[in-house]
Write a protein that holds these residues in place. Structure first.
Motif, mmCIF file in Angstrom:
data_model
loop_
_atom_site.group_PDB
_atom_site.id
_atom_site.type_symbol
_atom_site.label_atom_id
_atom_site.label_comp_id
_atom_site.label_asym_id
_atom_site.label_seq_id
_atom_site.Cartn_x
_atom_site.Cartn_y
_atom_site.Cartn_z
ATOM 1 N N UNK A 65 35.281 30.928 39.308
ATOM 2 C CA UNK A 65 35.939 32.336 38.665
ATOM 3 C C UNK A 65 34.910 33.269 37.992
ATOM 4 N N UNK A 66 34.949 34.515 37.647
ATOM 5 C CA UNK A 66 33.958 35.354 37.125
ATOM 6 C C UNK A 66 33.916 34.896 35.612
ATOM 7 N N UNK A 67 32.785 35.050 35.231
ATOM 8 C CA UNK A 67 32.294 35.015 33.766
ATOM 9 C C UNK A 67 33.476 35.467 33.025
ATOM 10 N N UNK A 68 33.918 34.708 31.979
ATOM 11 C CA UNK A 68 34.860 35.361 30.864
ATOM 12 C C UNK A 68 36.202 35.419 31.607
ATOM 13 N N UNK A 69 36.513 34.895 32.590
ATOM 14 C CA UNK A 69 37.819 34.854 33.127
ATOM 15 C C UNK A 69 38.883 34.105 32.442
ATOM 16 N N UNK A 70 40.219 34.489 32.419
ATOM 17 C CA UNK A 70 41.339 34.046 31.457
ATOM 18 C C UNK A 70 41.428 32.462 31.814
ATOM 19 N N UNK A 102 47.925 29.749 39.138
ATOM 20 C CA UNK A 102 48.129 31.106 38.840
ATOM 21 C C UNK A 102 46.875 32.023 38.496
ATOM 22 N N UNK A 103 46.003 31.553 37.886
ATOM 23 C CA UNK A 103 44.802 32.075 37.820
ATOM 24 C C UNK A 103 43.667 32.068 38.903
ATOM 25 N N UNK A 104 43.819 31.206 39.840
ATOM 26 C CA UNK A 104 42.747 31.097 40.739
ATOM 27 C C UNK A 104 43.285 31.734 42.203
ATOM 28 N N UNK A 105 44.615 31.565 42.768
ATOM 29 C CA UNK A 105 44.903 32.261 43.954
ATOM 30 C C UNK A 105 46.288 32.646 44.173
ATOM 31 N N UNK A 106 46.678 33.177 44.890
ATOM 32 C CA UNK A 106 47.959 33.765 45.228
ATOM 33 C C UNK A 106 48.310 33.661 46.753
ATOM 34 N N UNK A 107 49.320 32.972 46.902
ATOM 35 C CA UNK A 107 49.575 32.325 48.586
ATOM 36 C C UNK A 107 50.828 33.097 49.037
ATOM 37 N N UNK A 163 45.214 40.178 39.185
ATOM 38 C CA UNK A 163 43.842 40.078 38.842
ATOM 39 C C UNK A 163 43.329 38.634 39.445
ATOM 40 N N UNK A 164 44.174 37.978 40.174
ATOM 41 C CA UNK A 164 43.841 36.521 40.967
ATOM 42 C C UNK A 164 43.001 37.068 41.779
ATOM 43 N N UNK A 165 41.734 36.124 41.687
ATOM 44 C CA UNK A 165 40.679 36.641 42.612
ATOM 45 C C UNK A 165 40.655 35.992 44.163
ATOM 46 N N UNK A 166 41.496 35.055 44.557
ATOM 47 C CA UNK A 166 41.843 34.831 45.915
ATOM 48 C C UNK A 166 43.068 35.009 46.461
ATOM 49 N N UNK A 167 43.179 35.804 47.441
ATOM 50 C CA UNK A 167 44.722 36.127 48.203
ATOM 51 C C UNK A 167 44.565 35.595 49.427
ATOM 52 N N UNK A 168 45.839 34.741 49.637
ATOM 53 C CA UNK A 168 45.902 34.172 50.990
ATOM 54 C C UNK A 168 47.175 34.540 51.569
ATOM 55 N N UNK A 169 47.218 35.007 52.603
ATOM 56 C CA UNK A 169 48.251 35.456 53.571
ATOM 57 C C UNK A 169 48.541 34.545 54.869
#
Length: 552
Positions: free
Chosen positions: A70-75, A123-128, A450-456
């Motif tokens: 994740x980016x620095x300071x991410x929730x 929920x913080x890392x990826x959205x599928x 704000x999720x950094x990874x999106x998967x379709x």
């Protein structure tokens, strides 16, 4: 973003170790090659339910691991600290082990974790977005959750649901009290009598032990006096007192020790015994002076014991349980006092209703504002997806008395072309239209997340041609600000990707396994040509594939 994924003995995968890049990546391959296995593995790592059927045939367990950066300071880092997980080098490590029996173990940053914690972390890392996401949009609850999630209103919605439950509980308490007022009054009278009796009894465990001891002494006073007197006569007051005899024996042995020193030690022992007997005589005399027959006190103590025992027997508890019974009875009596007060119950219900209405009203206002923005974004996207003149709106159907979901029902309305009126999504959209509308909704909502990874996962099914190219472009645009991975069967979508992998099925060793190949420029041309031309790939097809990539 997702940096690395390790898959071992999972479905058709023997062992696969993948390093991911930023931007938009496409995952392609023939039908049945196992394109979705990669996303199934990620879903499992993000908390999906495990199944023994996921383990590769003939193996004992499947082992999956993923590394996110994740980016620095991410929730997500705050969540990890709250859950007491170790963080090293700014990386989030997930692992899931599933045995052939279906049991699984989960780890976060090397520490044991639960599937629930994996889901929360996911929920913080990826959205599928899965293959059936379009069909899910037909459900009212899915539409409500999508709107609330897009607007960041899920915490507020949970507060509204809690306020609703509080209101309903207060309402039920009032109604039950009104129906059972007579029974409540009888219970109150019974408890008031019980509490009064127990308070008057004033039972104390320490005093109860002392009372029983005193009763034992008083009941046996005559025996005690007689026994103490007989002992005193034998030791000190009789015709031949034992203490005097022992003293004479000690003196005689002392004299004889002059002839044999060995008797000196024995003489001392006998002398000490004489001293002890003398002390015992004095003690018995004091005891005899103190002990007396007291029938009145004995009767008083017997009455106290009888009162305690009979009360405990009546309430079916041991005497030691009387204090706890008093505490619970007094607490119940206090709660019944409130229930028996209609005005207090009504005031409590009114306050709970007001609290719900206030929270639900705030949620409604936020939903209306977000619904306008989301509808405008989806409508704009529909124009690009071969639905010119189509409209999308989100209706908030009022529910004056409310529900756990608030003061309205959320309903997605759509008109696929200008000639159609707005109607519920499920009633007007064909399969292809539903796919395009669903894709538009997913792309628009993903842009705000704000999720950094999106998967379709094959969300582009049911479209093709120019629309597919537009979808590819939108995914590429999404990839400029985050990591996007798409499993696709459309060459127009794959051509827009920044990087591409091909999944192939290999049966050369007698076992069927899925392999993943990272494609260079020539490999991409060949793969997209296959997607365009099927079995027979010609130079024309390859030229078309190269053109698609060049345009991208």
């Amino acid at each position: 973003m997702l940096r690395r994924l390790l898959i071992q003995d999972f479905v058709l995968v023997d062992r696969l170790e993948l390093d991911f890049r930023t931007g938009f990546g496409a995952l392609t391959g023939e039908t049945g090659a196992g394109k979705s296995i990669l996303l199934d593995a990620l879903s499992l790592l993000l908390g999906e339910r495990a199944d023994g059927g996921m383990v590769r045939a003939g193996r004992e367990r499947a082992d999956l691991a993923a590394e996110f950066e994740p980016e620095a300071g991410a929730p997500v880092f705050a969540w990890l600290r709250e859950q007491d997980f170790n963080i090293e080098d700014g990386l989030v490590l997930l692992r899931r082990v599933v045995d052939a029996g279906g049991r699984s173990r989960a780890y976060i940053c090397g520490m044991p974790a639960t599937a629930t914690q994996l889901r929360e972390l996911g929920d913080f890392l990826a959205d599928i977005h899965g293959q059936h996401a379009h069909q899910a949009l037909l459900r009212a609850d899915a539409q409500r959750l999508l709107l609330d999630g897009h607007a960041g209103l899920l915490p507020a919605a949970r507060e509204v649901a809690a306020a609703w439950r509080d209101w309903q509980a207060a309402r039920r308490a009032r109604e039950e009290a009104e129906k059972g007022m007579e029974a409540l009054q009888q219970e109150r009278e019974m408890l008031a009598h019980q509490v009064g009796e127990l308070e008057k009894l004033a039972f104390e465990p320490a005093a109860w032990e002392e009372t029983n001891a005193e009763q034992g002494r008083l009941a046996n006073a005559s025996n005690l006096i007689e026994g103490a007197g007989a002992a005193l006569d034998a030791i000190s007051d009789g015709e031949v007192p034992l203490a005097g005899e022992v003293e004479r024996i000690a003196a005689r042995l002392g004299e004889l020790s002059g002839f044999d020193a060995a008797l000196g030690e024995i003489a001392e022992l006998v002398s000490e015994a004489a001293i002890r007997l003398d002390e015992a005589g004095h003690a018995l005399r004091r005891y005899a002076d103190r002990v007396d027959l007291d029938p009145a006190r004995l009767a008083e103590v017997d009455a106290r014991i009888d009162a305690v025992v009979s009360t405990a027997r009546r309430y079916r508890v041991p005497p030691e349980g009387l204090p706890a019974l008093l505490e619970t009875s007094a607490a119940r009596l206090a709660s019944l006092a409130e229930l028996a007060d209609p005005a207090a119950l009504l005031a409590r219900e009114s306050a709970a209703r007001e609290a719900f209405m206030n929270r639900a009203g705030q949620l409604s206002a936020a939903r209306r504002e977000s619904a306008v923005r989301l509808a405008a974004g989806v409508t704009e996207a529909m124009q690009e997806l071969a639905m010119a003149g189509g409209r999308f709106e989100i209706a908030l159907q009022p529910e004056p008395e409310g529900s756990a979901n608030g003061l309205e029902r959320i309903e997605f309305l759509v008109a696929a072309n200008p000639a159609q009126p707005l109607r519920p999504l499920g009633k007007v959209a064909s399969g292809g239209e539903l796919s395009r509308i669903g894709l538009a909704i997913q792309v628009i909502t993903s842009e705000s997340q704000s999720v950094p990874t999106l998967i379709f996962d094959e969300v582009d099914s049911g479209i093709g041609g120019r629309v597919a190219e537009i979808v590819g472009r939108r995914l590429r645009e999404l990839g400029q600000g985050r990591q996007v991975l798409c499993v696709t069967h459309l060459p127009q979508v794959a051509a827009q990707a920044d990087w591409q992998w091909r999944v192939a099925k290999d049966s050369s060793s007698g076992e069927t396994r899925s392999e993943l190949i990272e494609l260079d420029e020539a490999g991409r041309i060949e793969e997209i040509a296959r997607m365009l031309g099927g079995v027979n790939i010609t130079e024309t097809t390859r030229s078309h594939a190269a053109e698609l990539l060049g345009l991208a």
